[in-house]
Design a protein around this motif. Structure first.
Motif, short mmCIF file in Angstrom:
data_model
loop_
_atom_site.label_atom_id
_atom_site.label_comp_id
_atom_site.label_asym_id
_atom_site.label_seq_id
_atom_site.Cartn_x
_atom_site.Cartn_y
_atom_site.Cartn_z
N THR B 31 31.46 45.19 46.38
CA THR B 31 31.39 46.24 45.35
C THR B 31 32.38 47.36 45.67
O THR B 31 32.52 48.30 44.90
CB THR B 31 29.99 46.87 45.24
OG1 THR B 31 29.65 47.45 46.49
CG2 THR B 31 28.93 45.83 44.88
N GLY B 32 33.07 47.23 46.80
CA GLY B 32 34.04 48.24 47.20
C GLY B 32 35.48 47.81 46.97
O GLY B 32 35.76 46.65 46.68
N ILE B 33 36.39 48.78 47.08
CA ILE B 33 37.82 48.50 47.09
C ILE B 33 38.32 48.78 48.49
O ILE B 33 37.98 49.81 49.08
CB ILE B 33 38.56 49.43 46.09
CG1 ILE B 33 38.23 49.04 44.65
CG2 ILE B 33 40.07 49.40 46.32
CD1 ILE B 33 38.86 49.95 43.60
N LYS B 34 39.10 47.84 49.05
CA LYS B 34 39.66 48.06 50.38
C LYS B 34 41.00 48.79 50.23
O LYS B 34 41.83 48.41 49.39
CB LYS B 34 39.87 46.71 51.08
CG LYS B 34 40.42 46.83 52.49
CD LYS B 34 40.51 45.46 53.12
CE LYS B 34 41.54 45.45 54.24
NZ LYS B 34 41.80 44.06 54.70
N ILE B 35 41.17 49.82 51.02
CA ILE B 35 42.40 50.61 50.99
C ILE B 35 43.01 50.57 52.39
O ILE B 35 42.34 50.91 53.37
CB ILE B 35 42.10 52.07 50.59
CG1 ILE B 35 41.38 52.10 49.24
CG2 ILE B 35 43.36 52.92 50.56
CD1 ILE B 35 40.45 53.28 49.07
N SER B 36 44.26 50.12 52.50
CA SER B 36 44.94 50.07 53.80
C SER B 36 46.26 50.80 53.70
O SER B 36 46.97 50.65 52.71
CB SER B 36 45.24 48.62 54.20
OG SER B 36 44.09 47.85 54.17
N ALA B 37 46.56 51.57 54.73
CA ALA B 37 47.83 52.30 54.72
C ALA B 37 48.60 51.98 55.99
O ALA B 37 48.02 51.90 57.08
CB ALA B 37 47.58 53.80 54.63
N ASN B 38 49.91 51.75 55.86
CA ASN B 38 50.79 51.70 57.02
C ASN B 38 52.13 52.29 56.61
O ASN B 38 52.26 52.80 55.48
CB ASN B 38 50.93 50.26 57.57
CG ASN B 38 51.53 49.32 56.55
OD1 ASN B 38 52.30 49.74 55.68
ND2 ASN B 38 51.17 48.05 56.64
N SER B 39 53.13 52.21 57.47
CA SER B 39 54.38 52.91 57.18
C SER B 39 55.07 52.35 55.92
O SER B 39 55.87 53.05 55.29
CB SER B 39 55.31 52.81 58.38
OG SER B 39 55.53 51.45 58.68
N GLU B 40 54.76 51.12 55.55
CA GLU B 40 55.38 50.52 54.36
C GLU B 40 54.82 51.07 53.07
O GLU B 40 55.49 51.09 52.04
CB GLU B 40 55.12 49.01 54.34
CG GLU B 40 55.29 48.29 55.65
CD GLU B 40 56.63 47.61 55.69
OE1 GLU B 40 56.78 46.66 54.89
OE2 GLU B 40 57.50 48.03 56.48
N GLU B 121 36.97 46.35 58.51
CA GLU B 121 36.97 45.11 59.31
C GLU B 121 35.98 44.09 58.75
O GLU B 121 36.10 42.89 58.99
CB GLU B 121 36.57 45.42 60.76
CG GLU B 121 37.58 46.25 61.51
CD GLU B 121 38.90 45.52 61.67
OE1 GLU B 121 38.88 44.32 62.02
OE2 GLU B 121 39.95 46.14 61.40
N GLU B 122 34.98 44.60 58.01
CA GLU B 122 33.97 43.69 57.47
C GLU B 122 34.33 43.11 56.11
O GLU B 122 33.61 42.29 55.56
CB GLU B 122 32.61 44.41 57.38
CG GLU B 122 32.03 44.66 58.76
CD GLU B 122 30.78 45.51 58.72
OE1 GLU B 122 30.15 45.61 57.65
OE2 GLU B 122 30.45 46.09 59.77
N TYR B 123 35.48 43.55 55.58
CA TYR B 123 35.90 43.05 54.27
C TYR B 123 36.48 41.65 54.44
O TYR B 123 37.24 41.40 55.37
CB TYR B 123 36.95 43.99 53.67
CG TYR B 123 37.17 43.80 52.18
CD1 TYR B 123 36.38 44.45 51.25
CD2 TYR B 123 38.16 42.94 51.72
CE1 TYR B 123 36.58 44.27 49.89
CE2 TYR B 123 38.37 42.75 50.36
CZ TYR B 123 37.57 43.42 49.45
OH TYR B 123 37.77 43.23 48.10
N PRO B 124 36.10 40.69 53.58
CA PRO B 124 36.58 39.31 53.75
C PRO B 124 38.10 39.22 53.73
O PRO B 124 38.77 39.98 53.02
CB PRO B 124 36.00 38.56 52.53
CG PRO B 124 34.94 39.44 51.97
CD PRO B 124 35.26 40.84 52.38
N HIS B 125 38.65 38.29 54.52
CA HIS B 125 40.09 38.07 54.49
C HIS B 125 40.48 37.30 53.25
O HIS B 125 39.75 36.42 52.80
CB HIS B 125 40.53 37.32 55.75
CG HIS B 125 40.45 38.18 56.96
ND1 HIS B 125 41.36 39.18 57.22
CD2 HIS B 125 39.53 38.21 57.95
CE1 HIS B 125 41.01 39.78 58.35
NE2 HIS B 125 39.91 39.22 58.81
#
Lengths: 378, 378
Positions: B31-40, B121-125
């Motif tokens: 029910t969530g949105i995964k948000i990831s940030a890196n230099s790109e 980390e718990e969000y499915p790959h």
């Protein structure tokens, strides 16, 4: 009955009277639209017995022919099918003809529908409203009065009288009041030439909202007539009847505080948007309640907190805060409804303590007033 | 994680990945949105485990800064609240910062939200799709293929394989077929540079319809990659994954007649509108069935009859009718769907008798074909 009519005129009239037709009526013939033709033109009628709408299409208008009536008469056709058919007819003119046993031909271009109609004699008669007491309001002002008060009626049938808007006319001034007992909306306006009349009636909120949809945004005068249990609005080629609600409307004047302890002057749009944001997390859980606190430097703090989701806090710069410090909680929805009804870029909120009703007004204008009861959270 | 991002870029990405998020999932973190940030840049992911969508916002694009990442990291935020919040933020830039215990600050102007997040980390790959087999289709053509076939998939789970669209690639030609066993839609197109690949897969209709909503109407190439049980569509900054349906798609080639006994050439719009009118009375009762009869002088008669409401009859002038006389009944809805999918001002309908499937095509174009099974009424 036999006539040829301009499709756009017929379609507009059908759309107007459809506002009164309900598919859930207990009187089967009211699922239909009554169509009557005579040498003057064609009249359509729709009704759910609370509201009745009559729309007249004159045979001739501004030198243009709308209808050519060959034989006068009348018929009742199923509203749902008739309205869909009229919308989708292929040509600009439509021929309608009642044949044996109420069977009715609707012909346009090469398309020919044959609908099973009902006897128009069995359609209920519209109320008879005498023209003794009549006053007039421009249609656009009437729509504004409805928009600024109608939203505050109660949606619950616990106290049926509160599902209506109280209209009082006295000394040439009309006052419209709606309340669901958690908030109140009041709008006053002077009515030209109505110094003699005196009324105190309650009009169902639903009737006013349907009326508003069929009135044009012009300043053409709408005539308003009351009887003991009916109101009739007469606009150009439209008659709109509604029953009135029985019973006495509560005296709301004592609810409205005549003094204040904290006054806030603020830009309406900025304030509305911050309430809207705070309400995003308030919808869950506790009834859409947001908190407002006065701060130093003319700042307001708007906040809400939903333990499982998170919290939001926002500062709004006001024009001026005067009087006592204050922390108060209220329904974000009620506040947003009130702000939208005010039509003002700047608004004034007057509080008399955290547990007392507060007022939202347009500065320097007492013709409109919104009142909200706070929620106890502190 | 901490970054500052352009609100419009974030809002667009959230809207895209929301297409994959369902509130009715059995896996709470979805029910969530995964948000990831890196230099790109920043990557958003939404998934309902059937469909997964990844949207990438590059830190810099065409010399314009979209994101300034201060600290890399990732978080999962409740999709429903996060998407509403982003839409209503007051300023053009948004600051996001993950604090202790996944608590996440979203700040814009003087508004500050603090959302309770979940461990990324718990969000499915997402599925791992190898780049071995890839072909390319312009996005606008892909959307057209989906629109012209997707409507014909089955909405019933009785035969799950029919809820998908069969995609076959062979000798550089892609054939898309959908059928619910009452009608069939087929569209072919040649694929540049795909002479080597050979696939036969079934993609869920729902996945294709969601994909269609996020593709732009440009001729930018979309890459398409298959594995045994997944398809990946790669557009600019978007990855769209869908599971494939298990099982063999039925052989539909024998359904399609290769001869005809009656052929009708007619203007699509006029024909569609007359079917639409006839269906007004057909919706009641018998399953939206209309009748078509060939007449003298190149005329078609379209009619329907609903005993309790009435009947409709209409004549349509065709360009040409050749072959045997015919009376046939079919679903008005299926015919209207097929006509709308054809995108042609003139269409050809080929019948092989009242009880045999018939074809609707664009004259002189065999890349698209619609087939409908008639209904027995005569």
């Amino acid at each position: 009955m036999k006539f040829v009519i301009q499709k756009d005129k017929l379609a507009q009239s059908v759309q107007d009277v459809m506002k009164a037709v309900s598919s859930r009526t207990t009187i089967p013939i009211l699922t239909g639209i009554k169509i009557s033709a005579n040498s003057e033109g064609v009249t359509l009628t729709g009704s759910d017995s609370d509201i009745s709408i009559e729309s007249f299409i004159p045979a001739e208008e501004k030198g243009k022919i709308n209808v050519e009536v060959e034989t006068a008469g009348s018929i009742v056709l199923q509203a749902r099918f008739f309205s869909e058919i009229v919308k989708k007819l292929p040509k600009d003119t439509v021929e309608m003809e009642v044949q044996n046993h109420f069977s009715t031909i609707i012909r346009s271009g090469k398309a020919e529908f044959n609908l099973i109609g009902l006897d128009a004699e069995e359609y209920p008669h519209l109320p008879n409203v005498e023209e003794d007491h009549v006053f007039r309001i421009p249609a656009d002002l009437l729509k504004t009065l409805i928009r600024q008060t109608g939203f505050a009626v109660s949606t619950s049938e616990t106290r049926p009288i509160l599902t209506g808007v109280n209209w009082r006319l006295e000394n040439g001034e009309l006052t419209c009041i709606a309340t669901d007992s958690h908030r109140l909306a009041l709008r006053k306006t002077s009515i030209d030439g109505a110094n003699e009349g005196k009324y105190n009636v309650v009009i169902p909120g639903k009737s006013l909202s349907e009326l508003s949809k069929i009135l044009d945004d012009t300043n053409d005068l709408t005539e308003i007539l009351f009887t003991d249990n009916q109101v009739l609005f007469k606009a150009k080629n439209i008659l709109f009847f509604s029953r009135l609600l029985d019973g006495n409307y509560p005296d709301t004047s004592r609810l409205i505080p005549d003094e204040s302890k904290t006054d806030v002057l603020v830009q309406a749009k900025e304030f509305l948007q911050s309430i809207d944001r705070a309400s995003l997390l308030a919808k869950e859980g506790r009834n859409n309640v947001v908190k407002l606190s006065t701060m130093d430097g003319g700042m307001l703090e708007i906040s809400s907190n939903s333990p499982e989701i998170g919290k939001v806090i926002e500062e709004v710069q006001t024009e001026e805060i005067s009087g006592e410090e204050l922390k108060i909680s209220f329904s974000a929805k009620y506040m947003m409804d009130a702000l939208k009804a005010l039509d003002s870029s700047e608004i004034k909120v007057s509080f008399t303590g955290a547990m007392r009703p507060f007022l939202i007004r347009t500065p320097e204008d007492d013709s409109i007033l919104q009142l909200i009861l706070p929620v106890r959270t502190y």
